[in-house]
Every structure is written in C-alpha cells, then in structure tokens.
Design an enzyme around this catalytic site. Structure first.
Site, PDB file in Angstrom:
ATOM      1  N   GLU A   1      25.397  32.420  42.978  1.00  0.00           N
ATOM      2  CA  GLU A   1      24.243  31.587  43.307  1.00  0.00           C
ATOM      3  C   GLU A   1      24.152  30.417  42.326  1.00  0.00           C
ATOM      4  OE1 GLU A   1      20.810  34.090  43.355  1.00  0.00           O
ATOM      5  OE2 GLU A   1      21.597  35.440  44.899  1.00  0.00           O
TER       6      GLU A   1
ATOM      7  N   GLY B   1      59.050  18.518  33.187  1.00  0.00           N
ATOM      8  CA  GLY B   1      58.860  17.117  32.835  1.00  0.00           C
ATOM      9  C   GLY B   1      58.265  16.289  33.950  1.00  0.00           C
TER      10      GLY B   1
ATOM     11  N   GLU C   1      36.172  36.244  41.428  1.00  0.00           N
ATOM     12  CA  GLU C   1      36.200  37.712  41.322  1.00  0.00           C
ATOM     13  C   GLU C   1      36.027  38.176  39.879  1.00  0.00           C
ATOM     14  OE1 GLU C   1      36.494  39.856  44.319  1.00  0.00           O
ATOM     15  OE2 GLU C   1      35.839  37.857  44.854  1.00  0.00           O
TER      16      GLU C   1
END
Length: 407
Positions: A141, A360, A384
């Site tokens: 939330e 690279g 998670e």
C-alpha cells in the site's frame, strides 16, 4: 534427504518451458522492453498451447502457480520416498521461462503470483472455483512496503458480502489478471491476526485500476495501482478461515510467501543463468579461456571473476531447490524460503551487473540483452520481501527470536 536429480516428468515440463522461453520469449524480449504497457500478443499463442496441453493431459508450462493444485497428483513423482510435486515443477518452469524474459514470464495468462496464494491457503471448494483463474496479488500500500502487518485496507462483512476499501500499489499483472488476491483487515483493532486474503474479480464493481507504473525493468509486465471503493464480493471469497485468532497471528496469509519466495528465487536464477551464458560467449569471443582445471588465481582476471559468479549462481540454485522440495514434502520451509530468496536476489543483481561490466561497451549497449537483464534483476531482490527483510527473517529463525525481540 533431498534428491537433486530432477525426475523424468519434471525434466519434460522444464524442457517445454525452455522451448517457450527460447522460441517465444527471447525473440520478443527487446520488443516489449521498448514498448512498455503494450500487451504481448505472443502470450495468446502460448496460452492456447498450454490450454491444448492441459486438455490432452500433458504437463503444463506453469509459471508461478505453486503449492497445492488440482493437478498436483498428476505432477508429483516419487523418488526414494521423496516427492517432487507442484512447487518443484513451478520453480523449474519459472526458472526456464525467466531465462527467456522475466517480464513476459510474469505476464503469462493464468499463472499469476496470486495463483500461488490460492494454492497455499484455499479450501478444497475454493480450489475448484479459483483453480483456473488468472490471479494477481495485491499486498503493498502507499503507506508501507515490506511490513505486511501494516495493511490498512479493510474488509467489512455485510450480510452475505465482504465490502473492501483501500488502495494497493505495485500489483504485478494487476491490469491484465482476471482476479486479484487482496490482503485486507477484517478488524483493525485486532492487529495482524485480522489480516486475511480475498479473491476479487477484476471486473467487480468498486475496483478501479487507477494507474500503470513506468519502471526500470520487467517492462513487459504491467504493474498497477488498484483502488477499492465499497467493492463487494461474495462472503465465501475469503481464502482460508474467516476466524480471527490472535494467538495464531496471520500465519495463514503469510504461508503464501513460503510458496512464492522460492519461485522468485527461481526467477533470479533463470535471469542469472542467461547472463552467465551470454558473458561466457563474450569472453570466449575475446579469447579469454575459462578453465575448471586451473586455480582461479592462475587465470585471466575476467575468467576468475566468471568462476566466482558461477559458484554464487550454483549456491542460489541449490537453495531454491531445497526450499521447493521441502514445500512439496510438507516440511516447514519459512527459513529456507527466505534464505533462497535472499541469496538468489543478491546473486541476480551481482551476476547481471558484473556481466555488464565485464562485457564493457557490448554489455552496456543494446547489442545484447545484458543491460536489460541488469535492469530486470533488481526487482527480484525487492518484491516478495526485500533483501533486508529476508535477512531479518533468517536471523529470527536461526536465533529463535520473535519480531518483538529482533527488529
């Protein structure tokens, strides 16, 4: 003890998942990385194929569904008295499909993270009703992230219906799934014991997908903000028992993580393997030999670093296997699930970013998928349960301390 050799049925299922990753996911990977929020039409082909395999009785290419499933008896294989069933199958398939593209893996129809929640805590009757839905999972939330006990969304019983109110953010596949597994409190005064999970159809009145996030990685997967405003669902859409047991806490809904954390670890293992394979090709093309017969300190520095990364990958892979195996064999695996998630999440970011570095300019450019895997891998160390939360859980389990003693 655990048998590390995959049984024949799981090898066949994993091979199918790898073919999907190789033939469907990998070729479309860059396309949907550059076209965020565009629906991957290739998934419809895959969904039709999975449905055909299911109808014919063949193993399914399962992405995130774990734990108890209606087909677990069909999937399970006995080896030396040990069971490798739904969790191990889901882990291997998540690994293989994530090797192709973890964002597309998270978008597989009918294989959402919410399906693992349903498999973990649903009753037999609910498994029959929700066993074939596409379920996302809504926990986080705006007011909290990793502290799952801080849920403020509410579910109030009104006759034969639950009325849900609240806002959920970072809901993976929240705009595409047919159902959302929502964590909400049935009694805010009772604390974490009152937190339950509910199955909510995405077309339910009062449910609104209010925003889609723009993200660093896994761009093929939509991540949604969802609002619930007097959203009504049937009374029996609550997963597990509706009773509030203060002594037991909210172990029922937290059991979901024991199923899903090894799967997320498997995703990181899949992405890590993809990066290592690509890095080996780059180093070989540059004339750098990687030998398993010479000490690392007698080899090229890049080869020695590759060997370190590969060993780290192997450790994460084995931890993930153990956590899934324990779940299939009905052994408490909360500690091992967190260990696998912590190790694999850290390994994934280390391996992919180091691969970019060692390659690279090639690694940093879009000539290969290395830079994309570096971006994709970070979320696997976050959702998670973050790296820090996993380490906290491991410490509590190892030391035998509760959340009141070790924070």
């Amino acid at each position: 003890m655990i048998n590390l050799e995959l049984p024949k049925k799981l090898r066949a299922s994993a091979n199918q998942a790898h073919q999907v990753a190789q033939e469907i996911f990998r070729p479309a990977s860059r396309k949907y990385d550059l076209a965020e929020h565009e629906y991957p039409v290739e998934l419809d082909t895959m969904a039709a194929m999975v449905e055909g395999l299911s109808d014919s009785g063949t193993e399914q290419i399962s992405g995130a569904t774990g734990g108890r499933t209606g087909d677990e008896d069909k999937h399970a294989t006995e080896l030396l008295g040990n069971t490798n069933g739904g969790n191990m199958s889901a882990l291997m398939n998540a690994l293989e499909t994530s090797w192709g593209d973890v964002g597309l893996m998270l978008s597989i129809p009918y294989q959402g993270l919410g399906n693992a929640a349903i498999a973990a805590v649903a009753t037999d009757e609910q498994l029959k009703r929700f066993g074939k839905v596409w379920a996302a999972m809504a926990i986080t939330e705006p007011s909290f992230g990793s502290d799952s006990a801080a849920v403020t969304a509410t579910a109030t019983l009104d006759g034969d219906e639950w009325v849900l109110n609240g806002t959920k953010i970072f809901v993976t596949a929240g705009s595409r799934a047919t159902h959302i597994v929502v964590w909400a409190s049935v009694d805010r005064s009772a604390g974490r014991a009152a937190i339950k999970s509910f199955v909510v159809p995405r077309d339910a009145k009062g449910l609104t997908v209010s925003r889609l996030e723009h993200k660093l990685g896994i761009k093929a997967s939509d991540t949604a903000e969802i609002r619930f405003e007097d959203c009504r669902i049937p009374k029996d859409n609550i997963l597990g028992s509706p009773e509030v047991n203060v002594e037991k806490g909210f172990g029922g809904v937290m059991q979901t993580f024991d199923n899903t954390r090894p799967l997320v670890a498997g995703m990181a293992v899949g992405v890590g393997r993809a990066a290592l394979e690509e890095l080996r090709t780059v180093l070989t093309d540059a004339g750098i030999e990687i030998s398993y017969d010479k000490p690392a300190n007698n080899q090229h520095a890049a080869a020695a670093e590759f060997l370190r990364l590969e060993a780290d990958w192997e450790a994460a892979y084995l931890l993930s296997l153990r956590a899934a195996w324990m779940a299939d064999n009905k052994k408490p695996n909360s500690l091992e699930a967190s260990m696998s998630k912590a190790k694999a999440g850290r390994m994934g970011t280390d391996v992919t970013l180091k691969a970019v570095e060692l390659a690279g300019a090639t690694g940093y450019s879009q000539r290969t998928l290395l830079e994309k895997w570096g971006r994709d891998s970070k979320i696997l160390d976050i959702f998670e349960g973050t790296q820090q939360i996993q380490q906290l859980i491991v410490a509590r389990r190892v030391l035998g301390l509760g959340s009141d003693k070790l924070k």
